[in-house]
Motif scaffolding. Structure first.
Motif, PDB file in Angstrom:
ATOM      1  N   ASP A   1       0.798  -1.223   0.000  1.00  0.00           N
ATOM      2  CA  ASP A   1       0.000   0.000   0.000  1.00  0.00           C
ATOM      3  C   ASP A   1       0.828   1.270   0.000  1.00  0.00           C
ATOM      4  O   ASP A   1       0.379   2.320   0.454  1.00  0.00           O
ATOM      5  CB  ASP A   1      -1.013  -0.009   1.141  1.00  0.00           C
ATOM      6  N   GLY A   2       2.031   1.200  -0.504  1.00  0.00           N
ATOM      7  CA  GLY A   2       2.758   2.388  -0.906  1.00  0.00           C
ATOM      8  C   GLY A   2       3.369   3.237   0.186  1.00  0.00           C
ATOM      9  O   GLY A   2       3.509   2.832   1.338  1.00  0.00           O
ATOM     10  N   LEU A   3       3.714   4.440  -0.216  1.00  0.00           N
ATOM     11  CA  LEU A   3       4.497   5.357   0.612  1.00  0.00           C
ATOM     12  C   LEU A   3       3.825   5.651   1.951  1.00  0.00           C
ATOM     13  O   LEU A   3       4.487   5.725   2.981  1.00  0.00           O
ATOM     14  CB  LEU A   3       4.706   6.655  -0.170  1.00  0.00           C
ATOM     15  N   ARG A   4       2.516   5.814   1.924  1.00  0.00           N
ATOM     16  CA  ARG A   4       1.781   6.134   3.157  1.00  0.00           C
ATOM     17  C   ARG A   4       1.057   4.899   3.679  1.00  0.00           C
ATOM     18  O   ARG A   4      -0.103   4.947   4.064  1.00  0.00           O
ATOM     19  CB  ARG A   4       0.819   7.291   2.907  1.00  0.00           C
ATOM     20  N   SER A   5       1.756   3.816   3.721  1.00  0.00           N
ATOM     21  CA  SER A   5       1.200   2.508   4.050  1.00  0.00           C
ATOM     22  C   SER A   5       0.515   2.466   5.419  1.00  0.00           C
ATOM     23  O   SER A   5       1.122   2.753   6.447  1.00  0.00           O
ATOM     24  CB  SER A   5       2.327   1.467   4.019  1.00  0.00           C
ATOM     25  N   ARG A   6      -0.755   2.087   5.406  1.00  0.00           N
ATOM     26  CA  ARG A   6      -1.458   1.841   6.659  1.00  0.00           C
ATOM     27  C   ARG A   6      -0.941   0.558   7.301  1.00  0.00           C
ATOM     28  O   ARG A   6      -0.835   0.465   8.528  1.00  0.00           O
ATOM     29  CB  ARG A   6      -2.966   1.733   6.389  1.00  0.00           C
ATOM     30  N   THR A   7      -0.584  -0.420   6.474  1.00  0.00           N
ATOM     31  CA  THR A   7      -0.060  -1.678   7.006  1.00  0.00           C
ATOM     32  C   THR A   7       1.222  -1.438   7.796  1.00  0.00           C
ATOM     33  O   THR A   7       1.412  -2.000   8.873  1.00  0.00           O
ATOM     34  CB  THR A   7       0.217  -2.680   5.870  1.00  0.00           C
ATOM     35  N   ARG A   8       2.108  -0.600   7.269  1.00  0.00           N
ATOM     36  CA  ARG A   8       3.360  -0.289   7.972  1.00  0.00           C
ATOM     37  C   ARG A   8       3.075   0.305   9.347  1.00  0.00           C
ATOM     38  O   ARG A   8       3.718  -0.060  10.338  1.00  0.00           O
ATOM     39  CB  ARG A   8       4.187   0.685   7.143  1.00  0.00           C
ATOM     40  N   ALA A   9       2.085   1.197   9.417  1.00  0.00           N
ATOM     41  CA  ALA A   9       1.746   1.823  10.701  1.00  0.00           C
ATOM     42  C   ALA A   9       1.150   0.819  11.679  1.00  0.00           C
ATOM     43  O   ALA A   9       1.358   0.936  12.895  1.00  0.00           O
ATOM     44  CB  ALA A   9       0.774   2.971  10.464  1.00  0.00           C
ATOM     45  N   LEU A  10       0.421  -0.167  11.167  1.00  0.00           N
ATOM     46  CA  LEU A  10      -0.151  -1.188  12.050  1.00  0.00           C
ATOM     47  C   LEU A  10       0.934  -2.123  12.577  1.00  0.00           C
ATOM     48  O   LEU A  10       0.893  -2.547  13.729  1.00  0.00           O
ATOM     49  CB  LEU A  10      -1.224  -1.988  11.298  1.00  0.00           C
ATOM     50  N   ILE A  11       1.907  -2.437  11.738  1.00  0.00           N
ATOM     51  CA  ILE A  11       3.021  -3.285  12.181  1.00  0.00           C
ATOM     52  C   ILE A  11       3.870  -2.552  13.207  1.00  0.00           C
ATOM     53  O   ILE A  11       4.293  -3.126  14.216  1.00  0.00           O
ATOM     54  CB  ILE A  11       3.876  -3.709  10.971  1.00  0.00           C
ATOM     55  N   ASP A  12       4.103  -1.267  12.954  1.00  0.00           N
ATOM     56  CA  ASP A  12       4.963  -0.480  13.841  1.00  0.00           C
ATOM     57  C   ASP A  12       4.413   0.934  13.953  1.00  0.00           C
ATOM     58  O   ASP A  12       4.700   1.785  13.096  1.00  0.00           O
ATOM     59  CB  ASP A  12       6.392  -0.452  13.297  1.00  0.00           C
ATOM     60  N   PRO A  13       3.601   1.220  14.986  1.00  0.00           N
ATOM     61  CA  PRO A  13       3.043   2.566  15.137  1.00  0.00           C
ATOM     62  C   PRO A  13       4.111   3.658  15.218  1.00  0.00           C
ATOM     63  O   PRO A  13       3.827   4.821  14.940  1.00  0.00           O
ATOM     64  CB  PRO A  13       2.252   2.466  16.450  1.00  0.00           C
ATOM     65  N   GLY A  14       5.333   3.304  15.577  1.00  0.00           N
ATOM     66  CA  GLY A  14       6.408   4.282  15.650  1.00  0.00           C
ATOM     67  C   GLY A  14       7.259   4.354  14.397  1.00  0.00           C
ATOM     68  O   GLY A  14       8.339   4.961  14.419  1.00  0.00           O
TER      69      GLY A  14
END
Length: 390
Positions: free
Chosen positions: A149-162
């Motif tokens: 899901d790209g540069l502003r990935s929601r998945t990335r934020a769910l894996i690591d909120p920081g």
């Protein structure tokens, strides 16, 4: 039992990942945030030879080999028209929308289901898999979730909120397609020009159309609203001013372009600390966005898809498969990101001083060509039949 993957993101990385998993014996569905596909969206991009070879492993090379144009040569000049360097760089340049549509349609033809209007809101591990919750209230369950899901990935934020934010690299990107103009050159060459105030590149399509881009500098990261407020004609006027007095066909090409593509900020990710959690992993720009100056963004995403497919095929435990994927990919992609940053830094007006650049760039490029110094990037090949160890 066949695993089932939920793939978040239906751009380029999503459909390719779905087809790579399919070859590995894993079912998947793609969930795209927008309510339609990306037909007509974006300008053009480069597929390097390593990306094309990764597509070949999935039976997709012939699908894209007639799109766009081969661009195996790069020629660099300064603002006075002096030739600084000529080098070979096997690649194919094609419209992003054409690549997207070809890959999306082929994924659907192969049986991949793509859902639109499904923006990921949340995801969590269940007793035996993962549950995704979408902004429209819908849910989906699978054995694993892949964030493409790209540069502003929601998945990335769910894996690591920081997780860190993407790094703005100080350049904007715009461009277009010029008609009825004949700049110097021939098809098959990427012509790059270090203008005094802006970097410019153009390619001549065999049909006579001229594809071009420009990188106006901007020390301040502009907001989406600020960028959207600048009309194509305002960009035309700004670019004409930036190239005033420079030697080259830039102003002629810009004037012959029916519509200037709206500009966007350019970013990269020097390092994303966490690529995966218990049941979720990120690929492509979500994990390692690279500056467009690398010419490798799409190719890295395609390589990711193939390697992840192999890891999930060969490593039974999902978390162990994700760890193997990161082990095989992190060093390479971070090196590409660093190379892209160096390339982009050189585009900034006054970077290192134009006089110094004009002296040392020809020497550097001759050494790159002589030593094949970028072979690590372009000669990289994935072998499907090799087994992945946990």
């Amino acid at each position: 039992m066949t695993k089932r993957a939920l793939i978040i993101g239906g751009g380029i990385a999503g459909p390719v990942t779905a087809m790579a998993l399919q070859r590995a014996g894993i079912d998947s569905e793609v969930f795209e945030a927008y309510d339609r596909g990306a037909e007509g969206v974006g300008a053009f991009l480069t597929l390097a030879v390593n990306g094309l070879e990764a597509l070949r492993l999935l039976g997709l090379h012939d699908l894209v080999c007639d799109l766009g144009m081969d661009t195996p040569v790069m020629e660099i000049r300064n603002a006075r028209g002096k030739l600084l360097a000529t080098t070979s760089q096997p690649s194919r340049t094609l419209r992003r929308a054409d690549l997207y549509q070809a890959l999306r349609d082929e994924a659907v033809r192969r049986g991949v289901r793509i859902h639109y209007g499904k923006r990921l809101a949340d995801a969590s591990a269940t007793s035996n898999g993962v549950r995704a919750v979408f902004a429209d209230g819908g849910e989906a369950e699978g054995d694993l979730l892949i964030g493409a899901d790209g540069l502003r990935s929601r998945t990335r934020a769910l894996i690591d909120p920081g997780a860190p934010r993407a790094r703005y690299v100080g350049l904007l990107n715009t461009g277009g397609y010029a008609e009825g103009v004949r700049p110097p050159g021939r098809p098959g060459v990427c012509y790059f020009i270090f203008g005094r105030r802006c970097f410019f590149g153009y390619m001549i399509h065999p049909n006579g159309e001229v594809w071009w881009f420009a990188n106006p500098p901007s020390r301040r990261e502009m907001t989406p609203e600020e960028l959207a407020a600048i009309t194509p004609e305002q960009w035309r006027a700004r670019l004409m001013d930036l190239f005033e007095g420079d030697t080259g066909p830039m102003r002629e090409i810009i004037a012959a372009t029916p519509r200037i593509v709206p500009a966007w900020n350019t970013y990269d990710f020097p390092r994303v600390p966490k690529w995966f959690g218990e049941r979720m992993v990120i690929v492509g720009d979500a994990a390692h966005a690279t500056s467009p100056s690398s010419g490798q963004g799409a190719s890295m995403a395609i390589e990711d898809a193939v390697v992840l497919g192999k890891c999930l095929r060969d490593v039974p435990d999902t978390a162990d498969a994700f760890a193997a994927f990161e082990r095989l990919r992190r060093e390479r992609v971070e090196r590409v990101v660093a190379q892209g940053k160096r390339n982009g830094d050189g585009k900034a007006p006054g970077a290192g001083g134009a006089f110094v650049r004009d002296l040392i760039l020809p020497v550097i490029m001759r050494q790159v060509e002589k030593r094949n110094a970028l072979a690590w990037m372009h000669d990289y090949r994935i072998t499907w039949d090799d087994r992945v160890a946990a």
